[in-house]
Enzyme design. Sequence first.
Site, PDB file in Angstrom:
ATOM      1  N   ILE A 138      -0.197  -1.641 -13.043  1.00 31.97           N
ATOM      2  CA  ILE A 138       1.185  -1.396 -12.659  1.00 31.97           C
ATOM      3  C   ILE A 138       1.415   0.105 -12.758  1.00 31.97           C
ATOM      4  CG2 ILE A 138       2.122  -3.664 -13.238  1.00 31.97           C
ATOM      5  CD1 ILE A 138       3.018  -2.658 -15.881  1.00 31.97           C
ATOM      6  N   ASP A 139       2.343   0.594 -11.972  1.00 33.98           N
ATOM      7  CA  ASP A 139       2.562   2.028 -11.855  1.00 33.98           C
ATOM      8  C   ASP A 139       2.994   2.646 -13.180  1.00 33.98           C
ATOM      9  OD1 ASP A 139       2.085   1.618  -9.159  1.00 33.98           O
ATOM     10  OD2 ASP A 139       4.217   1.501  -8.657  1.00 33.98           O
TER      11      ASP A 139
END
Length: 306
Positions: A138-139
């Site tokens: 995930i970012d």
Amino acid sequence: MDPVILQATTEDAGQRLDSFLAAHVENVSRSAAARLCESGCVVCGGVALGKKHKLTGTETLAVTLPEAEETELIAQNIPLDVVYEDEDVIVVNKPTGMVVHPAPGHPDGTLVNALLYHCGDSLSGIGGEKRPGIVHRIDRDTSGLIIAAKNDAAHLALTAQLSDHTLGRTYECLAVGNFREEQGTVNAPIGRHPTDRKRMAVTAKNGREAVTHWEVIARYRGVTHLRCRLETGRTHQIRVHLAHIGHPILGDTVYGGKKPVPGLTGQCLHAVGLRFIHPRTGQPVELTCPLPEEFQAYLRKLENQL
């Protein structure tokens, strides 16, 4: 390590082998797929195939992934919010601002560094030298649940679940603007932006299938609280898809407004739910975590404006 078996279909006919591998083996980029081919690690019918091989759609491919390499990564005593852990997997609620794995500009202080300290030698090696244990990403400026594998068998099982969509991921976000409908689906291919290689974009050229389902949780003045469910897991998928339909995520300075939103340190996007089949027991595991305080504080602000 036993090879990963992949079956090409008629829909894959004409596709380059390295592109096919990048789309079907989690955490293997196209360049890494090319290296696998060049090393003779991709075999069909006893014959090693080159990266430029054009699929006919009938191949059964045996892909031998490299064994875990000795890593120079530093184990760092970084606090982790562990939501679930056993001998096979660990699920962490990642805070906004934490990078998942080392990369140029982020050599340490990442989730991987923290996991190495927390788990010791118990992380799978399939993700490669710089990504031990990492099944999906995930970012940096997205918070929420992320799962890591503690051994190769768990990693392979979870990667297969990503491919067949039995590993489910649910997000909540604040999107700019008002939605006419209560729910919907964005089905649009995502690939590298044609001129900005640091960004992704909806594009038919070299784009990979991407499907995001969304539903409205609450409506505010100029902002909508959404729940999003990923059917696929492309880089920046929810951010790109919502921007594509004219509703970028609040605080997303890459795909939305260029100025930061006061009170937010990143995009208002949180991985709130994770569902998977446990690789050892075969039993379903469903986990949730609360919205971060920053997200909740902004919701309270929006509610006070009603």
